[in-house]
Design an enzyme around this catalytic site. Structure first.
Site, PDB file in Angstrom:
ATOM      1  CG  ASP A  44      40.374  40.276   7.560  1.00  0.00           C
ATOM      2  OD1 ASP A  44      41.481  39.985   7.071  1.00  0.00           O
ATOM      3  OD2 ASP A  44      39.560  41.053   7.006  1.00  0.00           O
ATOM      4  CE1 TYR A  49      37.129  46.440   5.692  1.00  0.00           C
ATOM      5  CE2 TYR A  49      37.794  45.011   7.489  1.00  0.00           C
ATOM      6  CZ  TYR A  49      37.603  45.224   6.141  1.00  0.00           C
ATOM      7  OH  TYR A  49      37.859  44.220   5.245  1.00  0.00           O
ATOM      8  CE  LYS A  78      41.552  43.143   4.509  1.00  0.00           C
ATOM      9  NZ  LYS A  78      40.954  43.129   5.865  1.00  0.00           N
ATOM     10  CG  HIS A 111      41.593  47.232   1.627  1.00  0.00           C
ATOM     11  ND1 HIS A 111      40.986  47.810   2.718  1.00  0.00           N
ATOM     12  CD2 HIS A 111      40.699  46.306   1.180  1.00  0.00           C
ATOM     13  CE1 HIS A 111      39.804  47.272   2.921  1.00  0.00           C
ATOM     14  NE2 HIS A 111      39.602  46.356   1.992  1.00  0.00           N
TER      15      HIS A 111
END
Length: 313
Positions: A44, A49, A78, A111
């Site tokens: 994930d 990130y 996302k 997101h």
């Protein structure tokens, strides 16, 4: 491996995945490789990130070493807030796929239901919440525009499944009114301090799979000062008592509290022992009274990190 069958595609999504939030770039490739070696098949990630390339490096190495084939993996990413406009969705998705080194995402999520002013990736990536001046700039892009662009990703085989993250019931119902492809997954904060029972029930009504993040409660947010002083669920008396009863770790108990009710989880750990233990959380069953005792810890503690971004703007 236990899985959830997604409604539209009938694709199997593993119930226990490996989350990539806060996995540092320097260790990400090795961490992903080790997670796959330990048996994880769902990864994930997210553009925000900042470790997509490194995660992809780990995937490529695992494939090259014969640990898995691409089709054995379920890779989630996302869409970040600054790319909600129709013209930007496909552009950034292709860029993220290139970073990962793959041709498609198994699942691509919106997101946050918050559209922000576009930031060119060549200027800054990930763009994060703030402009160059440290302020947040909202963009008037409605969700139906963003969702239409997400559906185009499916048509062009850039994403097999699409879904939502950090959304509540009213927005889910709104998307369902005009969706050609209904959301297959909702990813939200969910743990015994925030059980979100009504939202989970709504999703089940419409056959939307639920993935829980922050399964261990506010543990990952203490340094951000938003844990509100709540004691760690990993050290709570209720969690510890249940763990001792079954001879399991507190983390396994918290994960099983979700998965036993059909909710997927995406824990992370840099420790190989805990990484393997988390994956084995489905090796036992909690009693109805134990499930109820954990759910009774609910205090509606929503970390809501993103809400802090709008203060004083």
């Amino acid at each position: 491996m236990a899985s959830i069958v997604l409604k539209r595609t009938q694709q199997k999504m593993p119930v226990v995945g490996f989350g990539l939030w806060k996995v540092t770039k320097s260790t990400c490739a090795d961490t992903v490789y080790n997670a796959i070696k330990a048996g994880y098949r769902l990864l994930d990630g997210a553009g925000d990130y900042g470790n997509e390339k490194e995660a992809g490096d780990g995937v490529r190495r695992a494939i090259a070493d014969g640990l898995v084939k691409r089709e054995d993996l379920f890779i989630t990413s996302k869409l970040w807030n600054t790319f909600h406009a129709r013209d930007h969705v496909k552009q950034i998705t292709k860029m993220q796929l290139k970073l990962w080194g793959i041709d498609y995402f198994d699942l691509f999520l919106v997101h946050f239901p918050v559209a922000l002013k576009y930031v060119d990736p060549s200027h800054r990536y990930p763009p994060e919440w703030f402009g160059d001046d440290g302020k947040v700039y909202i963009q008037n892009t409605p969700m139906h525009e963003t969702w239409g662009a997400m559906e185009e990703l499916v048509d062009e085989k850039l994403a097999k499944n699409i879904g939502l993250s950090n959304c509540q019931g009213s927005l889910i119902l709104d998307v369902l009114r005009y969706a050609k492809y209904e959301p297959q997954v909702l990813q939200v904060e969910l743990h015994p301090y925030l059980t979100q029972e009504a939202l989970v029930k709504l999703c089940k009504t419409f056959s939307i799979a639920v993935t829980a993040y922050s399964s261990f409660g506010p543990q990952s947010y203490v340094e951000l000062g938003v844990d509100k002083g709540a004691p760690s669920l990993l050290k709570h008396d209720v969690t510890s008592t249940v763990a001792k009863t079954h001879g399991k770790t507190e983390a396994q108990v918290l994960l099983r509290w979700a998965t036993q009710r059909g909710i997927a989880v995406i824990p992370k750990s840099n420790d190989l022992g805990r990484l393997s233990a988390n994956l084995e959380c489905n090796s036992f069953d909690l009693s109805e009274s134990e499930l109820a005792a954990l759910s009774a810890l609910n205090i509606n503690l929503r970390v809501r990190v993103y809400s802090r971004c709008f203060h004083d703007n």
